[in-house]
Design an enzyme around this catalytic site. Structure first.
Site, PDB file in Angstrom:
ATOM      1  N   HIS A 234       0.866  -1.175   0.000  1.00  0.00           N
ATOM      2  CA  HIS A 234       0.000   0.000   0.000  1.00  0.00           C
ATOM      3  C   HIS A 234       0.912   1.237   0.000  1.00  0.00           C
ATOM      4  O   HIS A 234       2.024   1.206   0.549  1.00  0.00           O
ATOM      5  CB  HIS A 234      -0.843  -0.031   1.274  1.00  0.00           C
ATOM      6  CG  HIS A 234      -1.909   1.014   1.348  1.00  0.00           C
ATOM      7  ND1 HIS A 234      -1.648   2.309   1.717  1.00  0.00           N
ATOM      8  CD2 HIS A 234      -3.236   0.951   1.115  1.00  0.00           C
ATOM      9  CE1 HIS A 234      -2.773   3.000   1.709  1.00  0.00           C
ATOM     10  NE2 HIS A 234      -3.755   2.197   1.345  1.00  0.00           N
TER      11      HIS A 234
ATOM     12  N   CYS B 239      -4.690   2.145  -3.876  1.00  0.00           N
ATOM     13  CA  CYS B 239      -3.437   2.688  -3.314  1.00  0.00           C
ATOM     14  C   CYS B 239      -2.262   1.726  -3.441  1.00  0.00           C
ATOM     15  O   CYS B 239      -1.264   1.882  -2.730  1.00  0.00           O
ATOM     16  CB  CYS B 239      -3.587   3.082  -1.834  1.00  0.00           C
ATOM     17  SG  CYS B 239      -4.834   4.306  -1.544  1.00  0.00           S
TER      18      CYS B 239
ATOM     19  N   GLN C  86      -4.546  -4.650   7.285  1.00  0.00           N
ATOM     20  CA  GLN C  86      -5.593  -5.569   6.802  1.00  0.00           C
ATOM     21  C   GLN C  86      -5.547  -6.924   7.519  1.00  0.00           C
ATOM     22  O   GLN C  86      -6.287  -7.840   7.152  1.00  0.00           O
ATOM     23  CB  GLN C  86      -5.453  -5.797   5.285  1.00  0.00           C
ATOM     24  CG  GLN C  86      -5.589  -4.550   4.441  1.00  0.00           C
ATOM     25  CD  GLN C  86      -6.996  -3.948   4.462  1.00  0.00           C
ATOM     26  OE1 GLN C  86      -7.955  -4.560   4.957  1.00  0.00           O
ATOM     27  NE2 GLN C  86      -7.141  -2.748   3.936  1.00  0.00           N
TER      28      GLN C  86
ATOM     29  N   ASP D 140       3.144  -3.856   7.901  1.00  0.00           N
ATOM     30  CA  ASP D 140       1.898  -3.108   7.787  1.00  0.00           C
ATOM     31  C   ASP D 140       0.749  -4.098   8.056  1.00  0.00           C
ATOM     32  O   ASP D 140       0.419  -4.927   7.218  1.00  0.00           O
ATOM     33  CB  ASP D 140       1.819  -2.537   6.359  1.00  0.00           C
ATOM     34  CG  ASP D 140       0.482  -1.918   6.041  1.00  0.00           C
ATOM     35  OD1 ASP D 140      -0.406  -1.921   6.909  1.00  0.00           O
ATOM     36  OD2 ASP D 140       0.327  -1.439   4.909  1.00  0.00           O
TER      37      ASP D 140
ATOM     38  N   LYS E  59     -10.457   0.177  10.583  1.00  0.00           N
ATOM     39  CA  LYS E  59     -10.704  -1.045   9.799  1.00  0.00           C
ATOM     40  C   LYS E  59     -11.102  -2.199  10.712  1.00  0.00           C
ATOM     41  O   LYS E  59     -11.360  -3.299  10.256  1.00  0.00           O
ATOM     42  CB  LYS E  59      -9.454  -1.414   8.998  1.00  0.00           C
ATOM     43  CG  LYS E  59      -9.091  -0.368   7.930  1.00  0.00           C
ATOM     44  CD  LYS E  59      -7.912  -0.810   7.110  1.00  0.00           C
ATOM     45  CE  LYS E  59      -7.276   0.318   6.338  1.00  0.00           C
ATOM     46  NZ  LYS E  59      -8.041   0.791   5.190  1.00  0.00           N
TER      47      LYS E  59
END
Ligand SMILES: Cc1ncc(COP(=O)(O)O)c(C=O)c1O
Length: 406
Positions: free
Chosen positions: A118, A359, A198, A195, A221
């Site tokens: 991302h 993104c 998600q 990261d 999220k």
């Protein structure tokens, strides 16, 4: 097993009469009443700044804020002193790149990453690399866009100082083998920055077990409000790192010669008034997810994902880009129709999906297409949501999309 009927009752936005089918949780999740109530309670019952007042309301807000940090830490199995509240994954990842990366990298060092990242994960490192003449290298992905241990091992070498990778790709939904990547990285004396935007909302994450150096995620999220996120860092690195922002709350004292004595980790990283209601909402979201059980969350999403893929395979007007995915993120296109037009057509039928490049603008090198429709599932989605999505998708034509536009 999730009681989805019961869960859906907890989400006010799903209990209106407009028949919303929300398939865009990877962009942001819906919010349960428990989280909304936690935010409201702060505004209605105990509004006060934290760690700055000696009166009852401020002490109450401070205590709840501190407990929220412990709750987050407990959720990911680390110490509360290793949890820094930020405004989201983007802020967390930038902080690592500028305050840790710039400090330890030297000209010629390599930052190893992937083409599925991302923008928030990779762009800060492009900037850092430019500043100090470090090199960016990419792990070759397999033909489904996955990092394999074999490819990663081959790409790893002694000039690699930092590995930057997503835990779960926001476009292809693949789950990377972070524990193994961390082990290989550390064997080469490197650092790994993950990261987790998600991943955290969908599976139980044990950061101690993964043994990563830094891990970032966003509240919004995972059922929490926008404007709050987390940066986890190993205590030894956080103690060495300087903050990106300076201001109230992060220093113990300073003088007019500019000598600043910073507070300890994590306070030294949280200058200024934080998103107090965001942090309290995040803690409520964690309580909500913990009550449901993260194993149940994962199982539900995997079952729905399998169902969705089976149904999509039955359509002959659809291309699926990640047919082997297990998570709830599915990337597809309708043949010969631009993804945004399909998304607008779906919206006309009260179905919310994301369209575009999500993104991850260099991923087209891997999947040979710049724009896709992304369907992302969460705890409140049902097989009925999927049936309706499939019914509308089956029916979409270029002419119908054009009719909508004109
Ligand atoms: C994989 C990934 N990383 C980072 C981000 C950035 O998160 P935020 O916008 O909450 O800072 C996102 C948001 O979509 C994402 O999907």
């Amino acid at each position: 097993m999730l009681d989805v009927t019961k869960i859906r009752k907890d989400f006010p936005i799903l209990n209106k009469d407009d028949g919303l089918i929300y398939l865009d949780s990877a962009a942001t999740s819906l919010k349960p009443k428990k989280v909304i109530d936690a935010v409201l309670a702060y505004y209605q019952d105990y509004t006060a700044n934290i760690h700055r007042g000696d009166y009852r309301l401020s002490l109450m807000a401070s205590e709840l804020y501190d407990k929220a940090r412990e709750n987050v830490a407990d959720f990911v199995n680390v110490s509360a002193t290793e949890i820094i509240f930020t405004s989201g994954s983007t802020a967390s990842l930038n902080q690592v790149a500028y305050q840790f990366g710039l400090d330890i990298l030297q000209a010629g060092d390599v930052i190893l990453t992937t083409e599925t990242e991302h923008a928030s994960s990779i762009l800060p490192w492009y900037q850092v690399a430019k500043k100090i003449n470090a090199k960016i290298e990419y792990v070759p992905l397999n033909n489904e866009g996955l990092i394999t241990i074999e490819n990663f091992t081959k790409a790893m070498h002694d000039q690699v100082k930092i590995v930057v990778t997503t835990h779960v790709s926001n476009v292809l939904g693949h789950v990377n083998p972070i524990k193994e990547l961390a082990r290989i990285t550390h064997d080469h004396d490197g650092y790994i920055v993950v990261d987790g935007a998600q991943a955290i909302p969908h599976m139980l994450i044990d950061l101690k077990d993964l043994d990563v150096d830094f891990y970032a995620f966003s509240g919004h999220k995972m059922l929490a409000p926008t404007g709050v996120g987390v940066l986890y860092g190993k205590r030894c690195w956080l103690d060495k790192m300087l903050p990106l922002f300076y201001g109230g709350g992060s220093n113990a004292r300073f003088d007019k010669q500019g000598n600043i004595t910073l507070k300890n980790t994590p306070e030294k990283f949280e200058a200024g008034t934080p998103s107090i209601e965001g942090v309290l909402g995040l803690s409520a979201a964690i309580d909500y997810l913990r009550d449901i059980g993260m194993d149940n969350v994962l199982m539900h999403e995997e079952e729905l994902s399998k169902y969705l893929l089976t149904k999509l395979h039955e359509l002959n007007n659809v291309i699926i880009y990640n047919p082997s995915v297990k998570s709830g993120i599915i990337a597809l296109n309708v043949k010969n129709i631009f993804s945004q037009d399909v998304a607008a057509y779906l919206d006309h039928h009260h179905i919310a999906v994301r369209s575009g490049n999500h993104c991850a603008k260099i991923l087209n090198n891997v999947i040979q297409v710049t724009d896709t429709i992304r369907c992302s599932l969460y705890i409140y989605n049902t097989k009925e949501d999927i049936d309706e999505f499939i019914r509308v998708l089956k029916d979409v034509t270029l002419e119908k999309c054009i009719d909508l536009i004109i």
